[in-house]
Design an enzyme around this catalytic site. Structure first.
Site, PDB file in Angstrom:
ATOM      1  N   GLU A 236      54.540  39.673  38.899  1.00 12.79           N
ATOM      2  CA  GLU A 236      55.013  38.283  38.933  1.00 12.79           C
ATOM      3  C   GLU A 236      56.461  38.159  38.456  1.00 12.79           C
ATOM      4  OE1 GLU A 236      51.947  36.102  36.739  1.00 12.79           O
ATOM      5  OE2 GLU A 236      50.832  35.860  38.619  1.00 12.79           O
TER       6      GLU A 236
ATOM      7  N   ASP B 260      42.240  36.193  39.818  1.00 12.78           N
ATOM      8  CA  ASP B 260      42.879  35.578  38.656  1.00 12.78           C
ATOM      9  C   ASP B 260      42.027  34.472  38.036  1.00 12.78           C
ATOM     10  OD1 ASP B 260      44.754  34.966  36.781  1.00 12.78           O
ATOM     11  OD2 ASP B 260      46.133  33.959  38.134  1.00 12.78           O
TER      12      ASP B 260
ATOM     13  N   GLU C 163      42.391  27.831  32.327  1.00 18.05           N
ATOM     14  CA  GLU C 163      43.439  27.647  33.332  1.00 18.05           C
ATOM     15  C   GLU C 163      42.907  27.170  34.681  1.00 18.05           C
ATOM     16  OE1 GLU C 163      45.812  31.135  33.974  1.00 18.05           O
ATOM     17  OE2 GLU C 163      46.834  30.278  35.708  1.00 18.05           O
TER      18      GLU C 163
END
Ligand code: GCW
Length: 837
Positions: A308, A387, A415
């Protein structure tokens, strides 16, 4: 006992008693509520009055202080603190070594390993003693917390002969705190560690956090974001970090930090950060030496590299093992460890190539390096190959590193699972992951055994939870979400505990023993993940949230046609990623044969992962006995109905839970109930349009009691389209952008009676618009759109439902909504839905 210890015990005790009274949510599961029930009190009547601490150390002092605090809270008695075993009944705290020295005749328990403890009620010189012996000092502390947990759970402590050892050596939390005080994926306020590029002056909360962690056996905390700021290693920063370590130390929590791989260059002034360059290795060694001089019990480094946008070894054509090992070698002389994130993937992948697959990335990157990592290095692997989605299969990399240490990464901060505004208790999910048998080499190899190091006889391994607590008084922003932190710690210590037991412990310690409270809270928690998955992304689709922004509300198409690789490959005919070895990306081939065979076969693949593994037509018939498309509709409607029940269940506890926590939880569950409908409608509308197949039950796309704002009589309000379209009913809303106040009204055409009004609006975080609702000339409600939502525009993140119950309506009543914009919040309105009571 030295004076120093006595003073520190007293400070710990009385300093904390004041805070205990001030706030309950802050104390989480360490409330030590007074025991009122006489029959329970009687169980502890003969608890000795004296506590003896045999070791002179901050950790054992903290243990003694905690024991005093807990006994004072629950039994209203203040224990006497002494340094020698007296001629009366006593509680003895010490390491096994010290206990042996003080009372050689007490046969110490065998089989203790590091951090383990022994709780024993015994007779000694004609007196009763209660021994809390740790294999090391941390074990003493854990033993005290275990003893206090027994009291908190009203369990017997006589007879007592318990030996407990941790299942795995690494039991850490990661915090993704930035040095400016923000927290990446944190949903509970600012950092408790950093502000303005420095460590905060008041580290009281850091110490209190360490206490919470220690109480469930967590022994390490990485305090900063894995997207690390190079300043973490600046010479003036290391002494600041040492202060955090000082706050952690009494609780046996080791500080560790995430580092930036380019540091030798950016911070150290070298012209390279090539891990194989001798100057780079020397720089890391010198840096580690410097850190250990300031923090002798420093835990180690965490490294996110080549992921990332982070730089990594690929800059120099080196491997992840090269990168890990240069840091590991620097830490090795001091006993530190290096944790290397396995979360490495290409986020610029070509989505048009049906063979491309992000899910393959972790395995493809790390499996070829098996055996190349240093003995004090571990690869940290997220539970699933993508993820932290609401459901994923277990990462195949977990089964593929036989000669490399591993830690399993779980996410406590929610998240992709509702961000602590939705109740989503993850212990049941984590249990499924930990118990999943990867079938490596045809054997019985559950994930928990693999990651703890047991299966492949690795010296290092364990569980790491991304926690992201913040400065909110409740730590995670929601009292109920704290069960995830508690449960993570308990599972890291003892993964064989059942979800039921962990939930019951947490509930009793947090809310007390009222049977109705215990039942209700446990039901809420234990159902919540299934319900959340049901109204977000069932059948293995992933959460179906907006993956490009907040990861919060519905945003299906953000997954597709970009390089991020969270594709669901939905078109007009079918849906799902073909990950088979036969015709797909080959991902399934990364599993050992028994697991691969299960997923490869359409017949044997479980429904809840079907669309993760296979691409099928919408009309494909599931084991559940219905088509994929009908399952999607039903799951969303059913789960949204269940979410409507959550606040109702909780409301049965009014008067049984203290007001502040009662109110805070009602507000969140009501919000969630409304947002579940937003999710339901967005996903069902999208699939209805994409598939062209209607809902057999006629619900999707039909809202008989709804009046769209764009169809109302508007004054000042103007119609706007919403992106993505499915996040607003009818794809449109009205916004008040050029007046001080706007209104939208319509005529009620139903029969006279009692009704509930649901006003659907958009609450952005750029201001706090006001809303007023009138029936005829009479105002029936008003509120402010001031929730903390991750949204600056009208979309699925900001869509919010306000429910006004018990309104008497007559045919031809005029219902008028007045919106008063504030700052950038245009009081946007979606619809009003009227339900007969
Ligand atoms: O889940 C994703 C998050 C990023 C995070 C990354 C990671 C810290 O969206 O915010 O970065 O994973 O785990 O490294």
């Amino acid at each position: 006992m030295t004076r120093r210890i006595l003073v520190s015990i007293l400070v710990l005790l009385f300093g904390s008693v004041c805070r205990l009274r001030a706030a309950t949510e802050y104390d989480a599961w360490l409330r030590y509520e007074p025991i009122e029930d006489q029959s329970v009190k009687a169980l502890y009547e003969r608890l000795p009055a004296v506590v003896v601490t045999l070791d002179d150390s901050p950790v054992v002092s903290a243990a003694a202080g905690e024991l005093l605090r807990g006994v004072r809270g629950m039994l209203g008695r203040t224990l006497r603190v002494e340094a020698k075993v007296p001629a009366e009944d006593s509680i003895v705290l010490g390491t096994v070594e010290s206990v042996k020295r003080a009372a050689p005749e007490l046969a110490a328990a065998g089989g203790l390993i590091a951090d383990g403890f022994w709780l024993k009620a015994a007779a000694f010189n004609g007196h009763r003693i209660l021994i809390v012996a740790g294999q090391n000092e941390r074990g003493v502390l854990y033993g005290v917390f275990a003893l206090l947990r027994k009291l908190g759970l009203h369990a017997r402590i006589d007879p007592l002969d318990d030996v407990e050892n941790p299942y795995a050596p690494v039991r850490w939390v990661n915090q993704w705190d930035n040095l400016d005080g923000s927290i990446e994926r944190g949903y509970a306020g600012r950092s408790i560690f950093f502000e303005n590029d420095n460590v905060v002056a008041d580290l009281t909360r850091a110490g209190d956090y360490a206490r919470l962690l220690a109480s469930v056996g967590i022994d390490g905390c990485t305090v900063n974001n894995v997207n690390a700021n190079a300043r973490m290693l600046a010479p003036d920063f290391v002494p600041q970090l040492a202060k955090i370590a000082d706050a952690f130390r009494p609780w046996g929590v080791r500080l560790s930090i995430a580092v930036d791989f380019a540091s030798p260059k950016t911070m150290g002034g070298l012209d390279t950060f090539d891990p194989l360059d001798a100057r780079v290795a020397a720089w890391w060694r010198a840096k580690a030496d410097e850190i250990y001089r300031a923090i002798p019990d420093f835990g180690g480094f965490v490294l996110k590299a080549d992921s990332e946008g982070r730089v990594g070894p690929s800059v120099y054509g080196r491997t992840h093992a090269d990168a890990a090992n240069v840091l590991a070698q620097a830490l090795q002389p001091h006993g530190g460890i290096l944790i290397y994130r396995g979360f490495v993937y290409n986020h610029h992948m070509d989505w048009r190539d049906l063979k491309n697959d992000r899910a393959r990335a972790a395995y493809d990157n790390f499996q070829p390096l098996d055996g190349k990592f240093a003995a004090n290095a571990a690869v940290q692997i997220k539970y699933g190959p993508i993820d932290f989605q609401a459901r994923e299969p277990v990462s195949p990399l977990l089964g593929a590193l036989e000669h490399t240490n591993k830690t399993l990464e779980l996410q406590i901060t929610q998240e992709y699972t509702g961000q602590q505004r939705h109740l989503c208790y993850l212990v049941p999910m984590w249990k499924q992951i930990l118990d999943f048998n990867l079938g490596v080499n045809g054997g019985d190899t559950p994930v928990k055994e693999i990651v703890s190091g047991r299966t492949f006889h690795r010296g290092l391994g364990g569980l790491v939870g991304v926690a992201n607590v913040g400065a909110d008084p409740s730590w995670l922003g929601d009292d109920l979400a704290m069960a995830n932190l508690y449960g993570f710690g308990r599972l890291a210590w003892a993964p064989d505990l059942s979800a039921q037991q962990i939930t019951e412990e947490w509930t009793r310690l947090t809310f007390g023993h009222d049977a109705r409270v215990v039942d209700t809270v446990m039901n809420l928690q234990l159902e919540s993940w299934r319900v959340y998955e049901g109204y977000t992304g069932p059948l293995g689709l992933g959460t179906l949230t907006d993956i490009l922004h907040g990861h919060y509300g519905p945003g299906i198409e953000t997954a597709e046609r970009n390089g991020w690789g969270q594709w669901i490959r939905a078109d007009h005919n079918g849906i799902g990623m073909d990950r088979t070895a036969a015709t797909g990306t080959g991902y399934i081939g990364q599993y050992a044969a028994p697991v691969a065979a299960m997923y490869e076969s359409l017949e044997r693949c479980p429904d809840n992962l079907l669309l993760f593994m296979h691409h099928v037509p919408y009309t494909y018939e599931l084991h559940a006995g219905k088509t994929v498309i009908q399952y999607i509709y039903d799951s969303h409607y059913d789960a949204a109905v269940e979410a409507q029940q959550f606040p109702e269940w909780w409301k049965t506890l009014r008067g049984r839970v203290d007001e502040p926590r009662y109110e805070a939880v009602v507000a969140l569950l009501e919000y969630q109930a409304g947002h579940a409908i937003v999710w339901r409608d967005a996903i069902c509308s999208w699939f209805l349009r994409m598939s062209g197949i209607s809902d057999a039950q006629g619900r999707a796309g039909h809202f008989p009691n709804r009046t769209e704002a764009e169809a109302m009589q508007l004054s000042g309000y103007a119609v706007e389209s919403v992106t993505p379209w499915e996040d607003a009913s009818g794809g449109e809303a009205v916004a008040c952008r050029s007046a001080k106040s706007c209104s939208a009204q319509f005529v009620f055409e139903g029969a006279a009676g009692w009704y509930d009004l649901n006003v659907q609006y958009f609450d952005v975080n750029t201001g706090a618009a006001g809303f007023k609702v009138y029936v005829g000339a009479q105002q029936v409600d008003q509120w402010k759109a001031d929730a903390r939502l991750p949204a600056t525009a009208a979309n699925g993140d900001s869509a919010t439902r306000h429910r006004i119950t018990g309104v008497a309506l007559r045919a031809k009543d005029v219902i008028r909504i007045e919106g008063i914009p504030d700052g950038g919040d245009a009081a946007a309105l979606d619809y009003v839905e009227i339900e007969r009571q």
